[in-house]
Design an enzyme around this catalytic site. Sequence first.
Site, mmCIF file in Angstrom:
data_model
loop_
_atom_site.group_PDB
_atom_site.id
_atom_site.type_symbol
_atom_site.label_atom_id
_atom_site.label_comp_id
_atom_site.label_asym_id
_atom_site.label_seq_id
_atom_site.Cartn_x
_atom_site.Cartn_y
_atom_site.Cartn_z
ATOM 1 N N GLU A 89 -7.434 1.472 4.439
ATOM 2 C CA GLU A 89 -6.106 2.023 4.134
ATOM 3 C C GLU A 89 -5.670 3.071 5.152
ATOM 4 O O GLU A 89 -4.519 3.114 5.567
ATOM 5 C CB GLU A 89 -6.114 2.627 2.717
ATOM 6 N N GLU A 120 3.521 2.704 -2.249
ATOM 7 C CA GLU A 120 2.273 1.914 -2.289
ATOM 8 C C GLU A 120 2.639 0.509 -1.813
ATOM 9 O O GLU A 120 3.234 -0.279 -2.537
ATOM 10 C CB GLU A 120 1.710 1.872 -3.709
ATOM 11 N N HIS A 123 1.057 4.932 1.368
ATOM 12 C CA HIS A 123 -0.251 4.456 0.879
ATOM 13 C C HIS A 123 -0.283 2.931 0.772
ATOM 14 O O HIS A 123 0.755 2.272 0.758
ATOM 15 C CB HIS A 123 -0.561 5.062 -0.494
ATOM 16 N N HIS A 128 -4.703 9.477 3.331
ATOM 17 C CA HIS A 128 -6.134 9.440 3.693
ATOM 18 C C HIS A 128 -6.358 9.784 5.175
ATOM 19 O O HIS A 128 -5.486 10.337 5.811
ATOM 20 C CB HIS A 128 -6.739 8.088 3.292
HETATM 21 ZN ZN LIG Z 1 -3.972 5.826 -0.978
#
Ligand SMILES: [Zn+2]
Length: 255
Positions: A24, A140, A78, A10
């Site tokens: 995030e 993640e 992430h 992002h």
């Molecule tokens: Zn993400």
Amino acid sequence: MLKIFIDPGHGGTDPGAMANGLLEKYLTLAISLKIKSLLSQYENVQVKLSRETDKYLSLSARAKLANAWGADYFMSIHINAGGGTGFETFIHTNASNASVANQNVIHPEILIPLGFKDRGKKRANYLVLRETKMPTILTENGFIDNASDAAKLKQTDFIDKIAQGHVNGLVKAFGLKKKAQSTQPKKQPNTPERKLSGMKPNWKDWQWKEAAEIYKKARVKGILSSDEWEKKAAAKNLTFDEIEYLNLVLNGRLL
Ligand SMILES: [Zn+2]
């Protein structure tokens, strides 16, 4: 020379997941910058980030950058969301043997020190995994919308620990060796000791008021996502760790 491409998920107009006063895009950038700095202590490794500031990049632009640079390994960072908890990693649905082998080595190196629930080594047809030509992994690192995971993600020590896990995984997967002469700066004699986690500063009323004003402005500007920090400062209820985290966000390490 091993070329490691790190992709902080992002950025810019795409904040990624948002909850519990966290965005995030800032967390992924903080983790990625720390990975880069830790890897500078190793020989025969070059590191490139898809972004080192808070800017927007499309998914295909990220893959193209890694391909054009000729990366040997692609790592996308992430933070999860959507009502779960814990840590998981992804490789592409049709991943190469090298991607599988690296995931097997790197996944536990990140997971175990963090103490997160293991959601497993997974596969998905994500664009950054599909359009990159080298072995890849996407991590993640906890759920931003889970109160317990988010409380951990608010601590700079924990962010550093996530980065260290990625580095330990890379060191093990690629047999990286530390540089003979450490490039780490010597501790300055006057540097105060790091405060213990959970300690609050002994600030005067006006200092807390000023802090609350700063966090209010940061929220209005869209740097912080909620009024949680402003409220905590007004209630004189911020710890050194939280203030350090907020300073990093506001002073640009995460911007
Ligand atoms: Zn993400």
